[in-house]
Design an enzyme around this catalytic site. Sequence first.
Site, mmCIF file in Angstrom:
data_model
loop_
_atom_site.group_PDB
_atom_site.id
_atom_site.type_symbol
_atom_site.label_atom_id
_atom_site.label_comp_id
_atom_site.label_asym_id
_atom_site.label_seq_id
_atom_site.Cartn_x
_atom_site.Cartn_y
_atom_site.Cartn_z
ATOM 1 N N LYS A 12 -19.067 -34.281 6.903
ATOM 2 C CA LYS A 12 -20.120 -34.003 5.903
ATOM 3 C C LYS A 12 -20.809 -35.310 5.527
ATOM 4 C CE LYS A 12 -18.011 -36.022 2.223
ATOM 5 N NZ LYS A 12 -18.459 -37.296 1.690
ATOM 6 N N PRO A 97 -15.459 -40.783 12.687
ATOM 7 C CA PRO A 97 -14.834 -42.075 12.373
ATOM 8 C C PRO A 97 -13.946 -41.995 11.126
ATOM 9 C CG PRO A 97 -17.238 -42.171 12.093
ATOM 10 C CD PRO A 97 -16.917 -40.846 12.702
ATOM 11 N N ALA A 100 -14.577 -43.329 6.621
ATOM 12 C CA ALA A 100 -16.017 -43.563 6.771
ATOM 13 C C ALA A 100 -16.863 -42.967 5.654
ATOM 14 C CB ALA A 100 -16.477 -42.986 8.108
ATOM 15 N N GLY A 101 -16.245 -42.142 4.762
ATOM 16 C CA GLY A 101 -17.055 -41.450 3.754
ATOM 17 C C GLY A 101 -17.664 -40.170 4.301
ATOM 18 N N GLY A 104 -13.743 -36.879 7.152
ATOM 19 C CA GLY A 104 -13.065 -36.531 8.398
ATOM 20 C C GLY A 104 -11.639 -36.045 8.153
ATOM 21 N N GLY A 105 -10.872 -36.790 7.371
ATOM 22 C CA GLY A 105 -9.486 -36.400 7.077
ATOM 23 C C GLY A 105 -9.434 -35.101 6.295
ATOM 24 N N SER A 106 -10.336 -34.942 5.343
ATOM 25 C CA SER A 106 -10.372 -33.713 4.532
ATOM 26 C C SER A 106 -10.727 -32.517 5.394
ATOM 27 C CB SER A 106 -11.424 -33.832 3.417
ATOM 28 O OG SER A 106 -11.085 -34.866 2.536
ATOM 29 N N SER A 107 -11.671 -32.705 6.314
ATOM 30 C CA SER A 107 -12.076 -31.599 7.168
ATOM 31 C C SER A 107 -10.930 -31.218 8.112
ATOM 32 C CB SER A 107 -13.333 -31.987 7.956
ATOM 33 O OG SER A 107 -13.919 -30.846 8.514
ATOM 34 N N ASP A 139 -12.489 -33.395 -1.705
ATOM 35 C CA ASP A 139 -13.550 -32.963 -0.779
ATOM 36 C C ASP A 139 -13.110 -31.802 0.109
ATOM 37 O OD1 ASP A 139 -15.279 -34.894 -1.632
ATOM 38 O OD2 ASP A 139 -14.989 -36.240 0.077
HETATM 39 O O1 C5P Z 1 -9.074 -36.350 -4.196
HETATM 40 P P1 C5P Z 1 -9.036 -37.525 -3.276
HETATM 41 O O2 C5P Z 1 -7.662 -37.766 -2.721
HETATM 42 O O3 C5P Z 1 -10.092 -37.501 -2.235
HETATM 43 O O4 C5P Z 1 -9.375 -38.784 -4.182
HETATM 44 C C1 C5P Z 1 -9.073 -40.095 -3.809
HETATM 45 C C2 C5P Z 1 -9.256 -40.997 -4.999
HETATM 46 O O5 C5P Z 1 -10.645 -41.140 -5.317
HETATM 47 C C3 C5P Z 1 -8.633 -40.508 -6.293
HETATM 48 O O6 C5P Z 1 -7.295 -40.897 -6.367
HETATM 49 C C4 C5P Z 1 -9.486 -41.199 -7.340
HETATM 50 O O7 C5P Z 1 -9.108 -42.552 -7.467
HETATM 51 C C5 C5P Z 1 -10.867 -41.183 -6.703
HETATM 52 N N1 C5P Z 1 -11.673 -40.010 -7.119
HETATM 53 C C6 C5P Z 1 -12.186 -39.956 -8.401
HETATM 54 N N2 C5P Z 1 -12.917 -38.859 -8.782
HETATM 55 C C7 C5P Z 1 -13.169 -37.871 -7.917
HETATM 56 C C8 C5P Z 1 -12.673 -37.912 -6.602
HETATM 57 C C9 C5P Z 1 -11.915 -39.005 -6.232
HETATM 58 O O8 C5P Z 1 -11.992 -40.854 -9.211
HETATM 59 N N3 C5P Z 1 -13.900 -36.846 -8.316
#
Ligand code: C5P
Length: 309
Positions: A12, A97, A100-101, A104-107, A139
């Site tokens: 995404k 990648p 990368a933002g 990828g891991g979430s998908s 995500d």
């Molecule tokens: O939920 P996820 O594991 O992707 O989030 C990784 C880190 O990103 C969280 O531990 C937090 O530090 C930050 N985060 C956040 N607010 C969000 C999503 C992620 O602060 N809405």
Amino acid sequence: MTAPVRVTAPAKVNLHLEVLGLRSDGFHELAMVMQSIDLSDELCCENTADGTLSLSCDVPDLSCGDDNLILRAARLLRERSGFNELGAQIHLSKRIPIGAGLAGGSSDGAAALVALNHLWGLGFEVSQIERLAADLGSDMPFCVSGGTQLCFGRGEQLEPLQPLEAQLGLVLVKDPRVSVSTPWAYGECRRQRGDHYLIDEASFEQRRQLLRDASWLCPIGGEVLPLRNDLQEVVAPQTPSVQMALECLQALPGQLQSAMSGSGPSCFALFPDRTGADRALQHLEAELQGLGLCGWSCSLIPHGVKLMA
Ligand code: C5P
């Protein structure tokens, strides 16, 4: 033995990522528009007779251990199903990648939930899969159905939108040597901008409503999207490869808008169509090579994880 189940797990990009404030659980309250693209990983899942869960992958630099979101998703699904004897051997073909933002891991984790739900014949509804996904990552719920969606809360509250004009093309650029830690990016955002965060639910809801009402979600006459990513302001100044990628993209003939995706370091530019994106990438290839950056030309797609025939 049932036949193996294969699924695609698309990446995404964030067309809009607005940091509204801080939540009582320590996460950030967000208002986002996420968009699936046709750069995808693939998962192949087969039953195992002995109840083991295992993962293999075609790239060496990715952990296939218990910390991988695919195995965490598989364990969670099995636990919630109550059938603890279920097992699967999962193979990941990695194209998105890493770090990368691009989710990828979430998908991949979302793909594991969808594929194993099918393989094991569990019959969980999409909404139940999305709730399980939310327990694993912010995500991940979006990645299940993907397409174009508003994502609120910490990212898990989904409001699907009409798919964006399908012919838009996209050029994506990333430095393969750099990845950005998401907790670091949000931590920096809080440090730099925390004093200006919104602080109450009424203010959050006002911003959500503005995003719901935004006419830029439906491009009219070639006028597309003021892209926005609040994390770009904190990540780009400290990440030279993001600045470099944005400069390359902004100089491309025909690009409509460019921005960083998620917490970076990938950046992307939108083009009126895929042919424009293909041409722009060709034009950019020598420069990218010189800078050590990788590039992809992509299309927007109206779906997330998909079972393959
Ligand atoms: O939920 P996820 O594991 O992707 O989030 C990784 C880190 O990103 C969280 O531990 C937090 O530090 C930050 N985060 C956040 N607010 C969000 C999503 C992620 O602060 N809405």
